[in-house]
Design an enzyme around this catalytic site. Sequence first.
Site, PDB file in Angstrom:
ATOM      1  CG  ASP A 229     -52.294  -2.970 -38.631  1.00 22.34           C
ATOM      2  OD1 ASP A 229     -52.060  -2.361 -37.564  1.00 22.34           O
ATOM      3  OD2 ASP A 229     -52.821  -2.434 -39.627  1.00 22.34           O
TER       4      ASP A 229
ATOM      5  CB  THR B 202     -52.070  -6.049 -33.628  1.00 25.65           C
ATOM      6  OG1 THR B 202     -51.266  -4.886 -33.454  1.00 25.65           O
ATOM      7  CG2 THR B 202     -53.308  -5.931 -32.754  1.00 25.65           C
TER       8      THR B 202
ATOM      9  CG  ASP C 127     -51.449  -4.482 -26.797  1.00 29.25           C
ATOM     10  OD1 ASP C 127     -52.008  -4.123 -27.845  1.00 29.25           O
ATOM     11  OD2 ASP C 127     -51.522  -3.838 -25.732  1.00 29.25           O
TER      12      ASP C 127
ATOM     13  CG  ASP D 112     -49.141  -3.641 -31.351  1.00 33.67           C
ATOM     14  OD1 ASP D 112     -48.851  -2.825 -30.464  1.00 33.67           O
ATOM     15  OD2 ASP D 112     -50.255  -4.183 -31.422  1.00 33.67           O
ATOM     16  N   GLY D 113     -46.817  -1.359 -30.871  1.00 34.30           N
ATOM     17  CA  GLY D 113     -46.709   0.092 -30.771  1.00 34.30           C
ATOM     18  C   GLY D 113     -45.312   0.579 -31.087  1.00 34.30           C
TER      19      GLY D 113
ATOM     20  NE  ARG E 191     -43.155   4.121 -29.587  1.00 38.46           N
ATOM     21  CZ  ARG E 191     -43.922   3.262 -28.935  1.00 38.46           C
ATOM     22  NH1 ARG E 191     -45.242   3.427 -28.900  1.00 38.46           N
ATOM     23  NH2 ARG E 191     -43.394   2.235 -28.298  1.00 38.46           N
TER      24      ARG E 191
ATOM     25  CG  ASP F  69     -53.428  -1.984 -29.820  1.00 32.68           C
ATOM     26  OD1 ASP F  69     -52.702  -2.991 -29.858  1.00 32.68           O
ATOM     27  OD2 ASP F  69     -53.474  -1.222 -28.836  1.00 32.68           O
TER      28      ASP F  69
ATOM     29  CG  ASP G   2     -55.655  -4.085 -26.185  1.00 35.80           C
ATOM     30  OD1 ASP G   2     -54.796  -4.896 -26.591  1.00 35.80           O
ATOM     31  OD2 ASP G   2     -55.438  -2.873 -26.008  1.00 35.80           O
TER      32      ASP G   2
END
Length: 226
Positions: free
Chosen positions: A29, A32, A66, A69-70, A74, A87, A91
Amino acid sequence: MINDWGRAAINRSLEPAGRWLVRRGIHPDAMTVFGTAGATGFAIWLIPTGHLFAASMIVWGFAMLDVLDGAMARARGVSSPFGGVLDSLCDRIVDGAVFAGIAWWAAANDRWVIVALALVCLVSGQLISYIKARAEAAGLQGGGGVVERAERLILGLTGIGLTGLGLWWAVDVTLWLLTVGSLVTVGQRIHTVWVSAREQYGAATGRTDVPDRPALGSGEPSRDGG
């Protein structure tokens, strides 16, 4: 469209970086918010002031966080509903800043067609995302289309970047393409929602006709909300 084939490859390439950052105690976060703040701030500063090529490079770099951060999420092995909402919100902020910045720059240079195109791209981009979110909240499908977020950023930033290198017409071409593609995507997503609603209603009732709105007193939620 790019999301269908490019995102998986990008995600795989960023997995090592995501794990490295998580081991150093950085929260997805936080990444992000950092990426959003950087992309938004530089878009609002550099684009209106005419530093178009620099803006395209710097904003793109921050926007790529962006995706990072994914990979971090994971690597942590934890799925956060709040992180997903954050997120999506971030965006929308970055998209708005980029196209508002383009409109601001165009207005300062008396390029009013570009102002109009940038504003159409800004509004349609928000609408494209809203259709999907509202459909999924109703248990329907609402994604897909020729222009999603990746295409919006690539075309928008490529246009200003090339214009900053002296190709004055580049932003015109890319924004026209983006405007047409965005409006087509709005139509595509509305059609996807309609088909999904029809299939869901048919599966539940055995009928193929979908009522325009719930019958009075049915207890179903209003379609006008949101």
